[in-house]
Design an enzyme around this catalytic site. Structure first.
Site, PDB file in Angstrom:
ATOM      1  N   SER A 145       0.853  -1.189   0.000  1.00 26.42           N
ATOM      2  CA  SER A 145       0.000   0.000   0.000  1.00 26.42           C
ATOM      3  C   SER A 145       0.884   1.233   0.000  1.00 26.42           C
ATOM      4  CB  SER A 145      -0.889   0.019   1.252  1.00 26.42           C
ATOM      5  OG  SER A 145      -1.543   1.268   1.405  1.00 26.42           O
ATOM      6  N   TYR A 158      -2.129  -0.964  10.164  1.00 27.17           N
ATOM      7  CA  TYR A 158      -2.207  -1.179   8.716  1.00 27.17           C
ATOM      8  C   TYR A 158      -0.906  -0.751   8.047  1.00 27.17           C
ATOM      9  CZ  TYR A 158      -4.003  -0.929   3.936  1.00 27.17           C
ATOM     10  OH  TYR A 158      -4.205  -1.100   2.590  1.00 27.17           O
TER      11      TYR A 158
END
Length: 277
Positions: A145, A158
């Site tokens: 990401s 995350y």
């Protein structure tokens, strides 16, 4: 390694029931590949299978929790019945979490790391040896990401998991150097997916109005999952090692390279507007 012709090749996609995973499975099918699609959501996988078969491609589906190493090991033993060893492995399965570090339960960290990081590790550990032994050009696409390049506040677990995927992918790429198996690290930016509609996404301390603001930001500024899917198919064909795809990914990468302090200032100024703070 580059797989220029995907016609009749086999592609395995985890987290394929929705969002980026679903779009990626369909994109590979349109490129001529056959699919093995895994997810926890069997009903959504069944719908995906219909769509892929309508494109004239084969699709086998399997319920899989990537955090369960025993289940991944079993998947590896089932590959002969599912179509064989994949030419392309897309490690896409992942979950998100919203909440300030000091206000969230560490149990949520463990679950997120088990899925986002160890899921990638499990698939690579049990499938890459088979891909190497099968011979021919093979490619692994590990979905990280833009958060792994530079984190947003209120998403520490995350961001940590995606940064770890990036580091793991680089280490594995070095270890596989000279083999027929290539590693691509995929870093999506702002993508308009259903990720913020999951009620278990946020810590109890994270206000609903901020979730709504983030959701609106992703809908307004995000690109469709099909953009990421198209870039992943291109990466499999070219063997590209780092895929910066979708809004903000390239910007974060280069600004962080040039001036981390500038990026930190920008993030602190923009985060409240987006809903992170």
């Amino acid at each position: 390694m580059a797989i220029k012709d995907l016609q009749d090749k086999l592609v395995l996609v985890t987290g394929a029931a929705s969002g980026i995973g679903r779009a990626t499975a369909l994109a590979f099918a349109r490129a001529g590949a056959h699919l093995i699609a895994t997810d926890l959501n069997l009903a959504a996988l069944a719908s995906l299978q219909v769509d892929i078969e309508q494109l004239g491609r084969r699709c086998r589906t399997l319920q899989l929790d990537v955090s369960d190493e025993a289940a991944v090991r079993e998947l590896a033993t089932l590959l002969p019945r599912l179509g064989g060893v994949p030419h392309v492995l897309v490690n896409n399965a992942g979950i998100a979490r919203l909440g300030a570090f000091l206000e969230d339960d560490l149990a949520n960290w463990r679950r997120l790391l088990d899925v986002n990081l160890m899921g990638v590790v499990h698939l690579c550990r049990h499938l890459v040896p088979l891909m190497k032994a099968a011979g021919g050009q093979r490619q692994v696409l590990n979905v990280a990401s833009a958060a792994g390049i530079y984190p947003a506040p209120s998403m520490p677990a995350y961001a940590a998991s995606k940064a770890a995927v990036m580091a793991f992918s680089e280490a594995l790429r070095l270890e596989l150097g000279g083999s027929s198996v290539g590693i691509s690290t995929v870093c999506p930016g702002v993508i308009n997916t259903p990720i913020f509609k999951n009620p278990s996404l946020a810590a109890a301390s994270f206000p609903a109005e901020r979730i709504q603001k983030l959701s609106e930001h992703y809908q307004r500024q995000g690109c469709s999952p099909e953009v990421v899917a198209t870039d992943m198919v291109a990466a499999a064909r070219s063997g590209r090692q780092l895929v910066l795809t979708g809004p903000s990914a390239g910007l974060l990468y280069w600004v962080n390279k040039l001036s981390p302090s500038l990026l930190r200032s920008l993030m602190l100024r923009l985060a409240p507007r987006m809903g992170y703070l």
